[in-house]
Design an enzyme around this catalytic site. Sequence first.
Site, PDB file in Angstrom:
ATOM      1  N   LYS A  45       7.168 -22.501 -10.485  1.00 37.66           N
ATOM      2  CA  LYS A  45       8.546 -22.988 -10.132  1.00 37.66           C
ATOM      3  C   LYS A  45       8.057 -24.685 -10.197  1.00 37.66           C
ATOM      4  O   LYS A  45       7.092 -25.243  -9.807  1.00 37.66           O
ATOM      5  CB  LYS A  45       8.821 -22.892  -8.496  1.00 37.66           C
ATOM      6  N   CYS A 129      15.187 -34.889 -14.749  1.00 40.62           N
ATOM      7  CA  CYS A 129      15.519 -35.513 -13.430  1.00 40.62           C
ATOM      8  C   CYS A 129      15.914 -36.820 -13.528  1.00 40.62           C
ATOM      9  O   CYS A 129      15.337 -37.478 -14.384  1.00 40.62           O
ATOM     10  CB  CYS A 129      13.863 -35.323 -12.703  1.00 40.62           C
ATOM     11  N   LYS A 164       9.125 -30.889 -21.437  1.00 36.21           N
ATOM     12  CA  LYS A 164      10.282 -30.149 -21.333  1.00 36.21           C
ATOM     13  C   LYS A 164      11.689 -30.773 -21.494  1.00 36.21           C
ATOM     14  O   LYS A 164      11.977 -31.627 -20.809  1.00 36.21           O
ATOM     15  CB  LYS A 164      10.362 -29.102 -20.017  1.00 36.21           C
ATOM     16  N   ILE A 190      14.901 -25.043 -24.671  1.00 33.87           N
ATOM     17  CA  ILE A 190      15.607 -26.224 -24.062  1.00 33.87           C
ATOM     18  C   ILE A 190      15.828 -25.628 -22.374  1.00 33.87           C
ATOM     19  O   ILE A 190      15.821 -24.813 -22.038  1.00 33.87           O
ATOM     20  CB  ILE A 190      17.234 -26.235 -24.568  1.00 33.87           C
ATOM     21  N   GLY A 264      13.646 -16.464 -18.828  1.00 29.27           N
ATOM     22  CA  GLY A 264      14.005 -16.955 -17.625  1.00 29.27           C
ATOM     23  C   GLY A 264      14.989 -16.214 -16.862  1.00 29.27           C
ATOM     24  O   GLY A 264      14.792 -15.121 -16.294  1.00 29.27           O
TER      25      GLY A 264
END
Length: 303
Positions: A45, A129, A164, A190, A264
Amino acid sequence: MADLSVKVAGVSFANPLIAASGTFGFGREYGEFYPLSKLGGISCKGITLKRRDGNPPPRIAETPSGILNAVGLQNPGVDVFIREDLPWLKQQNTVVIANIAGNTVEDYCAMAEKLSETDVDMIELNISCPNVKSGGVQFGTSCESVGQITKEVRAHCRKPLIVKLSPNVTDIASIAQAAEAGGADAISMINTLTGMKIDIRTRRPIIRNNTGGLSGAAVFPVAVRMVWQVSNAVSIPIIGMGGITTWEDAVEMMIAGATALQIGTVLFSDPYAPVKIAEGINQFLNDNHIASVTELTGTVIPW
C-alpha cells in the site's frame, strides 16, 4: 512445468504475478487465504512520509466492470511501515516492493533514503500525486516533472527504482522516456484513469472527492495499448497492470511488452486471482510447448 520466473532490474521473481499497490494492504489479510510465497511479489500500500487518514467517505464507488476510488493514500507513515510491517513481510518469501507517494520532491527523497537503509527489495515511485509547490499539478503529467523527480529520487535511492506512470497524459511514451532518462530501473503502468460518477437524484458526485481513479476490467484495453507503446519506446523492463482479471489477460499484457504484472482490483472479488492466473499461465505455456514465460514478452505481431 514451464519456468515462470522473471527478472526485473536485477531482482528475481518466482513468477510474474505481483499484488498491486493499494489493493493488497501490507498482505496480512490475504496471508490468511494462502502463503504469500505463491506470489511473485507484493507492491505494498502506498506510504507517505507521515501518517495519513485519507479522504472522507464516500470514497469508493462501483462502476460497470470496475471501481472508482479516492481513498487518499490512507496509511500509517513510512516509519511505522519499516518498524511494524516490513519485518513480517520479509518472512513471507516473496519480493517486497515499497510504494511511496508524496506532495513534494523532498518527501519522496526522504522516504527513498529511509527505505534504502532497509531490506525492501525495490522501491516504486507513485508520481500520480499533486506537487504542492507547483500549484497541485501531478508530478506524472509532464516529461519535465517526471524526469526531474525521477532524477532527484534516484540520487537518494539505493534500491532498484520503479516509476509508476499515470495514464492521464497526452503522450505516455515520452513520459516513459523521461523516467528512463531520469534513472528509472523499471516502469510500472498504468495507474488509474481519472473518472467520475454522479447520483442523478441528488445531482451530487457519488465520491466525496468528486473524481476518483478508475480501475478494473474496464481499463484493460487502454493499459494494453499503453504498455505496447512504451515497450517500443524504452529499453528498461515494464511491469504491466490495469484491469488484469484472467490468465488470458495476463498473457496478452506480456505479449504487449510487459516483463511482469501487477494484479489489483480483481483481488476484491477473488482473493485467489493471482494464484489462479499463475496456474493458467503455466498451463498455457505447457499446452503451447513454451519453456519460459519470458518468451512471451514483447512478441506481438503488428499488422
